[in-house]
Design an enzyme around this catalytic site. Structure first.
Site, PDB file in Angstrom:
ATOM      1  N   HIS A 288       4.399   2.891   4.233  1.00  0.00           N
ATOM      2  CA  HIS A 288       4.093   1.876   5.386  1.00  0.00           C
ATOM      3  C   HIS A 288       5.345   1.407   5.844  1.00  0.00           C
ATOM      4  O   HIS A 288       6.525   1.436   5.174  1.00  0.00           O
ATOM      5  CB  HIS A 288       3.415   0.777   4.786  1.00  0.00           C
ATOM      6  CG  HIS A 288       3.958   0.158   3.630  1.00  0.00           C
ATOM      7  ND1 HIS A 288       3.965   0.485   2.198  1.00  0.00           N
ATOM      8  CD2 HIS A 288       4.628  -0.914   3.459  1.00  0.00           C
ATOM      9  CE1 HIS A 288       4.637  -0.194   1.641  1.00  0.00           C
ATOM     10  NE2 HIS A 288       5.007  -1.306   2.141  1.00  0.00           N
TER      11      HIS A 288
ATOM     12  N   CYS B  43       7.102  -8.671  -1.461  1.00  0.00           N
ATOM     13  CA  CYS B  43       7.850  -7.285  -1.043  1.00  0.00           C
ATOM     14  C   CYS B  43       8.496  -7.452   0.110  1.00  0.00           C
ATOM     15  O   CYS B  43       8.346  -8.089   1.032  1.00  0.00           O
ATOM     16  CB  CYS B  43       6.916  -6.123  -1.205  1.00  0.00           C
ATOM     17  SG  CYS B  43       5.706  -5.890   0.108  1.00  0.00           S
TER      18      CYS B  43
END
Length: 705
Positions: free
Chosen positions: A65, A218
Site C-alpha cells: 500500500h 505506522c
C-alpha cells in the site's frame, strides 16, 4: 466499502510469483479503471513503501500500500494466489494480496473506509470467506461488506459483519469511533481504582478486569495502524483484559479520554513513527515496540505489560521525545547518545543543504568575489547578475547562521522534548559567539538536554508545576547552559575547533589521500546509517561557514562522490551481468541509476540487505577509491548535496567525474567477481542455480557480458 473495489479489481487466480509482479498485475487493473494515471510512478511509490517495512502479515496476507500522487481516488485491488507470494511475513508466503492505493491528499472519509478493511483482515472468518469465494463479484461484495455477500462467497461469513460486531463486545472500546466507547470506560473507571496504576491488578483486580490503553501508528497510517489495533483488541478480549486503542492514522486521530488513560493499569505503544503527545502516558507501566509486534504477537505484549504492572514498574518517560523509542529500556548509553546526536543532525541537514546550495549558486552567478559584495539592502540592481549572486550568497549565509543553534536545539529536543529547545538554541548561539563552532553545538545540545532532564527529576512544589514548562525550565536551564558555555567549556572547545580547522587546512599529500579513503569507507559502510551520517556531518561542518577553506571543500567533494558509488555500482553490475541478480534486483538496479546520481546512498540498501557479505565490502572498496582519487585530483565542492546536478559548481569537475567513475567500476567489478564465485561454487556443489536475496531463486538464464 463503496465502489473502492469492483469485480474488475479482483483476480482470484493471481499468477504472479514475486511481490513486484503481484503489485504490477493488480495495479494494471487500477490503471484500466482510471484509478491510476502513471503505472510506473505508482509502482515506484509502492516499492518505496515496501522498502521501509515488509507488508506481509501472519496468516497468509500481503498488503502492499502507499499514498501516491498518481492515484485519482482511493482504490483497493484484491488478488488470490494459489502458490503464494513472499511479502516478508514470518510464517511464509501470502495467498491473499490487497493492493491499497490512496491519493496523496485522500480525505478522512475514504481513509476511514480503508482502515476498516485493515481491521477486517484480522478476522479469521472474513479471510476464510475470501479463500472460499468462487466469483470475483462475490469477493468484491464481501470486501465491501454488502449484506448477503457471504452467501455468494460459498457460504462463508462476511468478515465485515464480524468486525462490526467486535466493537459491541464487552471489554473492548474503539477510540476512533468518536470516543463514545472510551467515555463509557472512563465513566466506569471513576468508580474503580481511579489511580490507574499497576494496583489495578491487585486488591481492585477482583472487581474489574485489567485495563490497557494502547497507541498504534505506522509510516503510511493506512493498514498496519488499524490492523495492530484490531489485533490488540482481539487478544485483550481473549485474555479478559479491557483494551482501548488510539489509532494515529492518516485519517487523524481521536485522543483517548483523559479519564480512560488515568484509569489504565498499563500502556502499549506499537508504533513505527513517533507517538503524538506521548507525555499523556507518563508514569504508567509501558511496553514500547514496533507496530508489527502489535499485529503478530499481541498476547505477548499484553502479558508483558501485566507483568510490569505487577512488579510496579513505571517505564514511560516523563515526556515523549521526537525520536522514536529513543532511550527505550535496555538500550545502552552509547545507543541513546547516538540517537540524540542523529536527531540534531537530521534537523540540521536541511539548513546545510539550503544554505550550501544557495552559497554555491551565489558563487556560480556572481563569481568568487561575491563574498566581498556589499549588503543587498544597500546595493541591489535588478539587471545585474552580480547582484543576484550576492543575494543568493547572503541568503545562504543567513541559513548557515542557524546550523549550530539548530544542531544544539534538536539534540536537546531529542533528549528532553520541547523543554530542551530553548536552552539548546541559546547554547548553540553562544557556541557561535565564542567561536566554538560545530563541536560547541554538540556540547551545548547535550548540556541543555541533560540540564532539563535533571530539572525534571527534581521534586517540584505543586504551586510551581503550572509554570514549569513556560517559565522555570527555560529560565533555569538557559542560565545554567549559558554559564557553562561562556565561562567553563566555551574556550577549550573553541581551541579544539580551531585546532581541527588548522589540521584540515594543513592536510596535503598522503594524509589527504588517506583521509579521503577513510571517509569513502565510512560513507559506504552502512549506506545512510549512523557511520555514513558521521562522515557526512564531518564534511558539512567544514563548509558550514560563509568562506570555507579549500581543504574543507575537498573533503565535501570526496564525501559526496563516495556516497554516490554504491547505488551506481549496483546499477552498473545489474546491467553488465544481470544473470547474477534476481529479477527484482535487476528492477531495483534501474532505480539505482537515478538514486545514485542524486547522491542517495540508500539506493543500494536492497542489494546490501540481500547479500551483505559481497555488496558492502565491494561498495566500501569503490568508495575508498573514489574518496582517495577525489582528494588527489583536488576536486572541491561548496554545495553539501545535489549529486551529479551540482557538477558545474565543482572545482576540477572532469577529474571529479573520473574519480567517481573509477570507484563505481571497481565496486561493480568486485561485486560481480564475488557473486560469480559464489554462483560457480553453488553450481559445482548442487548442479543448479542458487537462491539470492529475499525473494526467489535466480532463474536459469544465460549470463550476459
Amino acid at each position: 466499502m463503496s465502489e473502492m473495489i469492483t469485480a474488475d479489481l479482483v483476480d482470484l487466480d493471481l499468477s504472479a510469483d514475486t511481490r513486484e509482479a503481484a503489485a504490477r498485475a493488480l495495479a494494471e487493473r487500477m490503471l484500466a479503471r482510471g484509478r491510476v494515471t502513471d503505472l510506473d510512478g505508482f509502482l515506484a511509490d509502492v516499492a518505496a513503501r515496501e522498502a521501509r517495512m515488509p507488508t506481509g502479515l501472519d496468516g497468509g496476507i500481503g498488503i502492499p500500500h502507499c499514498r501516491s500522487a498518481h492515484v485519482t481516488e482511493p482504490t483497493l485491488a484484491f488478488g488470490r494466489s494459489t502458490a503464494g507470494i513472499d511479502f516478508g511475513a514470518a510464517d511464509g508466503p501470502a495467498d491473499l494480496i490487497f493492493l491499497i492505493a490512496a491519493p496523496a491528499g485522500a480525505d478522512e472519509a475514504h481513509l476511514t473506509i480503508l482502515s476498516s478493511l485493515a481491521r477486517q483482515l484480522m478476522d479469521a472468518e472474513f479471510t476464510s470467506a475470501l479463500r472460499a469465494a468462487t466469483d470475483a463479484g462475490a469477493a468484491a461484495a464481501l470486501i465491501r461488506g454488502e449484506e448477503g455477500a457471504e452467501d455468494d462467497a460459498a457460504g462463508a461469513e462476511a468478515g465485515a459483519e464480524a468486525g462490526a460486531e467486535a466493537g459491541a463486545r464487552p471489554g473492548v472500546a474503539h477510540a476512533e469511533a468518536g470516543g463514545e466507547a472510551g467515555a463509557e470506560v472512563g465513566a466506569d473507571a471513576g468508580g474503580g481504582s481511579g489511580g490507574g496504576s499497576g494496583a489495578g491488578a491487585g486488591a481492585d483486580g477482583a472487581a474489574r478486569p485489567f485495563r490497557i490503553v494502547a497507541v498504534t501508528s505506522c509510516p503510511t497510517g493506512i493498514a498496519h495502524t488499524y490492523m495492530a489495533a484490531e489485533s490488540l483488541e482481539n487478544a485483550g478480549r481473549e485474555a479478559g483484559v479491557e483494551v482501548v486503542v488510539e489509532t494515529q492514522g492518516s485519517a487523524g486521530f481521536t485522543r483517548l479520554d483523559p479519564a480512560v488513560i488515568a484509569a489504565a493499569d498499563g500502556v502499549i505503544l506499537a508504533h513505527d513513527v513517533p507517538v503524538r503527545e506521548k507525555e499523556r502516558f507518563a508514569g504508567k507501566p509501558t511496553v514500547d515496540t514496533g507496530v508489527k509486534a502489535g499485529i503478530s504477537r499481541p498476547a505477548e505484549l499484553i502479558a508483558e505489560v501485566r507483568e510490569k504492572a505487577a512488579r510496579g514498574e513505571a517505564t514511560a518517560p516523563a515526556a515523549g521525545t521526537p525520536v522514536d523509542r529513543a532511550g527505550a529500556p535496555g538500550e545502552g548509553y552509547g545507543t541513546r547518545l547516538r540517537t540524540w546526536l542523529m536527531s540534531g543532525v537530521s534537523y540540521m541537514v536541511p539548513f546545510v543543504a539550503a544554505g550550501g546550495l544557495l552559497i554555491a549558486l551565489g558563487f556560480a552567478i556572481g563569481g568568487y568575489t561575491v563574498n566581498k559584495a556589499p549588503s543587498v539592502m544597500d546595493h541591489f540592481v535588478w539587471t545585474e547578475a552580480d547582484s543576484w549572486g550576492a543575494l543568493l550568497f547572503q541568503i545562504g549565509g543567513v541559513a548557515f547562521g542557524f546550523l549550530v543553534p539548530v544542531l544544539a536545539g534538536y539534540i536537546a529536543y531529542g533528549m528532553a522534548d520541547r523543554p530542551g529547545l530553548v536552552p539548546g538554541f541559546v547554547g548553540g548561539a553562544i557556541a557561535l559567539t565564542v567561536n566554538a563552532g560545530f563541536l560547541g553545538g554538540l556540547a551545548a545540545g547535550l548540556l541543555a538536554g541533560g540540564v532539563v532532564m535533571a530539572i525534571g527529576r527534581a521534586p517540584i512544589p505543586a504551586a510551581l508545576r503550572g509554570i514549569m514548562p513556560v517559565v522555570v525550565i527555560p529560565l533555569v536551564s538557559s542560565a545554567v547552559v549559558g554559564f557553562l558555555m561562556f565561562v567553563v567549556i566555551g574556550k577549550p572547545i573553541a581551541s579544539a575547533q580551531k585546532g581541527m580547522t588548522d589540521w584540515l587546512n594543513g592536510l596535503g599529500g598522503a594524509n589527504a589521500v588517506l583521509l579521503g579513503a577513510l571517509l569513502g569507507l565510512m560513507m559506504c559502510f552502512d549506506l545512510g546509517g549512523p557511520v555514513n551520517k558521521v562522515a557526512y556531518a564531518f564534511a558539512t561542518a567544514g563548509i558550514a561557514v560563509a568562506d570555507p577553506s579549500d581543504s574543507a571543500m575537498k573533503i565535501m567533494a570526496a564525501v559526496m562522490a563516495a556516497g554516490m558509488v554504491p547505488p551506481l555500482a549496483m546499477a552498473l553490475a545489474t546491467t553488465v551481468r544481470g544473470g547474477l541478480f534476481t529479477r527484482t534486483e535487476r528492477e531495483n538496479g534501474k532505480a539505482a541509476w537515478v538514486l545514485g546520481i542524486s547522491f542517495i546512498s540508500e539506493g543500494a540498501i536492497p542489494f546490501a540487505a540481500a547479500d551483505p557479505l559481497r555488496v558492502i565490502p565491494s561498495s566500501m572498496l569503490g568508495g575508498a577509491v573514489t574518496g582517495a582519487l577525489s582528494m588527489v585530483f583536488g576536486a572541491t565542492l561548496r554545495a553539501p548535496h545535489g549529486g551529479i546536478f551540482v557538477v558545474p559548481l565543482i572545482g576540477n569537475p572532469f577529474l571529479y567525474l573520473v574519480a567517481l567513475a573509477a570507484g563505481v567500476c571497481v565496486s561493480a567489478a568486485s561485486v560481480i567477481v564475488l557473486k560469480g564465485l559464489r554462483r560457480q561454487g553453488a553450481q559445482d556443489a548442487e548442479g543448479g542455480p542458487e537462491t539470492s536475496g529475499a525473494f526467489a531463486a535466480v532463474p536459469k538464464e544465460s549470463v550476459t557480458a
